[in-house]
Design a protein around this motif. Structure first.
Motif, mmCIF file in Angstrom:
data_model
loop_
_atom_site.group_PDB
_atom_site.id
_atom_site.type_symbol
_atom_site.label_atom_id
_atom_site.label_comp_id
_atom_site.label_asym_id
_atom_site.label_seq_id
_atom_site.Cartn_x
_atom_site.Cartn_y
_atom_site.Cartn_z
ATOM 1 N N VAL A 259 -16.526 26.654 7.736
ATOM 2 C CA VAL A 259 -17.026 26.064 8.966
ATOM 3 C C VAL A 259 -16.211 26.519 10.177
ATOM 4 N N GLU A 260 -16.897 26.721 11.269
ATOM 5 C CA GLU A 260 -16.276 27.034 12.546
ATOM 6 C C GLU A 260 -16.875 26.056 13.559
ATOM 7 N N ILE A 261 -16.083 25.100 13.993
ATOM 8 C CA ILE A 261 -16.584 24.014 14.834
ATOM 9 C C ILE A 261 -16.296 24.310 16.294
ATOM 10 N N PRO A 262 -17.332 24.381 17.131
ATOM 11 C CA PRO A 262 -17.098 24.623 18.560
ATOM 12 C C PRO A 262 -16.251 23.498 19.170
ATOM 13 N N ASP A 263 -15.327 23.878 20.019
ATOM 14 C CA ASP A 263 -14.469 22.888 20.680
ATOM 15 C C ASP A 263 -15.172 22.410 21.951
ATOM 16 N N VAL A 264 -15.706 21.199 21.893
ATOM 17 C CA VAL A 264 -16.409 20.643 23.051
ATOM 18 C C VAL A 264 -15.634 19.463 23.631
ATOM 19 N N SER A 265 -14.345 19.421 23.326
ATOM 20 C CA SER A 265 -13.536 18.285 23.775
ATOM 21 C C SER A 265 -13.284 18.345 25.275
ATOM 22 N N ASN A 266 -13.051 17.173 25.833
ATOM 23 C CA ASN A 266 -12.636 17.077 27.229
ATOM 24 C C ASN A 266 -11.294 16.368 27.285
ATOM 25 N N ALA A 267 -10.804 16.115 28.464
ATOM 26 C CA ALA A 267 -9.469 15.528 28.595
ATOM 27 C C ALA A 267 -9.378 14.171 27.917
ATOM 28 N N LEU A 268 -10.445 13.358 28.041
ATOM 29 C CA LEU A 268 -10.402 12.016 27.456
ATOM 30 C C LEU A 268 -10.405 12.073 25.935
ATOM 31 N N SER A 269 -11.271 12.934 25.369
ATOM 32 C CA SER A 269 -11.322 13.018 23.909
ATOM 33 C C SER A 269 -10.028 13.579 23.342
ATOM 34 N N LYS A 270 -9.396 14.491 24.071
ATOM 35 C CA LYS A 270 -8.110 15.021 23.621
ATOM 36 C C LYS A 270 -7.052 13.928 23.600
ATOM 37 N N LEU A 271 -7.103 13.063 24.595
ATOM 38 C CA LEU A 271 -6.110 12.000 24.705
ATOM 39 C C LEU A 271 -6.326 10.916 23.657
ATOM 40 N N LEU A 272 -7.587 10.491 23.484
ATOM 41 C CA LEU A 272 -7.871 9.353 22.611
ATOM 42 C C LEU A 272 -8.074 9.745 21.148
ATOM 43 N N ASP B 126 -7.608 13.164 19.852
ATOM 44 C CA ASP B 126 -6.947 14.409 19.451
ATOM 45 C C ASP B 126 -7.955 15.322 18.756
ATOM 46 N N LEU B 127 -9.098 15.534 19.402
ATOM 47 C CA LEU B 127 -10.205 16.279 18.806
ATOM 48 C C LEU B 127 -9.847 17.708 18.421
ATOM 49 N N PRO B 128 -9.111 18.456 19.230
ATOM 50 C CA PRO B 128 -8.765 19.818 18.802
ATOM 51 C C PRO B 128 -8.023 19.846 17.469
ATOM 52 N N TYR B 129 -7.110 18.888 17.245
ATOM 53 C CA TYR B 129 -6.390 18.853 15.974
ATOM 54 C C TYR B 129 -7.344 18.552 14.827
ATOM 55 N N LYS B 130 -8.276 17.630 15.030
ATOM 56 C CA LYS B 130 -9.225 17.283 13.972
ATOM 57 C C LYS B 130 -10.116 18.476 13.628
ATOM 58 N N ILE B 131 -10.484 19.246 14.626
ATOM 59 C CA ILE B 131 -11.275 20.450 14.385
ATOM 60 C C ILE B 131 -10.474 21.457 13.563
ATOM 61 N N GLN B 132 -9.224 21.682 13.946
ATOM 62 C CA GLN B 132 -8.374 22.613 13.202
ATOM 63 C C GLN B 132 -8.193 22.162 11.761
ATOM 64 N N GLU B 133 -8.041 20.860 11.572
ATOM 65 C CA GLU B 133 -7.854 20.311 10.237
ATOM 66 C C GLU B 133 -9.105 20.520 9.380
ATOM 67 N N ALA B 134 -10.280 20.279 9.958
ATOM 68 C CA ALA B 134 -11.531 20.467 9.221
ATOM 69 C C ALA B 134 -11.728 21.932 8.855
ATOM 70 N N GLU B 135 -11.442 22.819 9.786
ATOM 71 C CA GLU B 135 -11.616 24.249 9.510
ATOM 72 C C GLU B 135 -10.627 24.720 8.448
ATOM 73 N N ALA B 136 -9.402 24.229 8.488
ATOM 74 C CA ALA B 136 -8.407 24.609 7.482
ATOM 75 C C ALA B 136 -8.815 24.110 6.103
ATOM 76 N N THR B 137 -9.339 22.888 6.026
ATOM 77 C CA THR B 137 -9.802 22.341 4.754
ATOM 78 C C THR B 137 -10.951 23.167 4.199
ATOM 79 N N SER B 138 -11.885 23.545 5.057
ATOM 80 C CA SER B 138 -13.019 24.363 4.649
ATOM 81 C C SER B 138 -12.553 25.704 4.094
ATOM 82 N N ARG B 139 -11.629 26.368 4.793
ATOM 83 C CA ARG B 139 -11.120 27.669 4.324
ATOM 84 C C ARG B 139 -10.415 27.527 2.977
#
Length: 278
Positions: free
Chosen positions: A42-55, A57-70
């Motif tokens: 899976v390759e998940i597009p990063d559609v996060s904004n400042a609020l989602s990053k703060l509350l 941590d969406l970029p980290y969750k995306i990286q985690e999901a992609e790492a698990t998939s690989r």
């Protein structure tokens, strides 16, 4: 010319079981084919904004999901490499990436370069289901569905679901490699599901198979209050069938697949290996 089957492995959000490694290798070995195994990560597009990053941590969750998939894809491919080496099956492997919504489209596109597409299907694995539907309607190749956690035995008894239609005829042609190696072929015709193009159409197909040197018989059945997909699979298993061959009804509408009743029943509740052609 050697047949090459392409196996597409789901890795996100649910992954195929490791049983698919042994099953796919056992299946292609029976028809003297090579195997090309593809892990679609899976390759998940990063559609996060400042609020989602703060509350969140969406970029980290995306990286985690992609790492698990690989990681899941790597484990599955390594298991297939080991099984192919033990079974003496020629194998190539590949990693692809796709967004969650496009995994099926990617599988269908790559399947067009091979002879038959394989998918390990389990209830609840929506990614595998998406791939199966996309392969059936978008690859131009037959699609062979394998129950994800079931061991594939010797496919010596092939059951054909026959209604005299174009898609059923194509399925029979696409199943030639399996039919010519079978010790028994049973042609099933469901007589109470829809109008059929004449009487004795199952026996007519069985006669043609026997004329080609195969052992075949016809068996009309009734679905009764069962769904057509359930009736076909239940009867196939009752008579010792190891693989079902049938036409896949339906059409695609921008990744929204409109399925026929029998096709929907098979995809929703797969009980034995099924070769579908559209």
């Amino acid at each position: 010319m050697k047949t090459i089957a392409s196996l597409f492995l789901s890795t996100y959000p649910d992954a195929n079981s490791l049983q698919i490694a042994a099953s796919s290798v056992a299946l292609v070995k029976q028809i003297n084919a090579a195997l090309h195994a593809v892990a679609i990560d899976v390759e998940i597009p990063d559609v996060s904004n400042a609020l989602s990053k703060l509350l969140l941590d969406l970029p980290y969750k995306i990286q985690e999901a992609e790492a698990t998939s690989r990681k899941r894809g790597k484990v599955l491919l390594e298991a297939i490499v080991q099984e192919a080496a033990r079974g003496g099956v020629t194998l190539t492997t590949q990693d692809l990436t796709a967004s969650p919504a496009l995994m099926g489209d990617v599988a269908a596109e790559h399947s067009r370069y091979f002879d038959v597409g394989l998918v390990g299907l389990a209830a609840g694995n929506q990614t595998a289901r998406m791939m199966a539907e996309a392969l059936l309607f978008g690859s131009g190749r037959p699609t062979l569905l394998l129950p994800d956690a079931m061991e594939v035995g010797i496919l010596d008894h092939i059951v054909i679901a026959w209604d005299g239609s174009r898609v059923a005829a194509r399925a029979v042609a696409d199943a030639q490699a399996f039919l010519e190696r079978a010790s028994m072929i049973t042609v099933l015709t469901v007589t109470d599901e829809k109008p059929l193009p004449g009487h004795g159409i199952g026996e007519r197909l069985a006669l043609g198979l026997r004329a080609r040197g195969l052992v075949a018989e016809a068996a009309p059945i009734q679905a009764g209050d069962r769904s057509i997909g359930t009736a076909l699979q239940e009867h196939a298993l009752k008579i010792g069938g190891k693989q079902l061959v049938m036409g896949g009804y339906g059409h695609s509408r921008i990744r929204d697949f409109v399925l026929g009743g029998a096709t929907e029943g098979i995809l929703s509740d797969l009980r034995l290996p099924v070769l579908l052609s559209h």
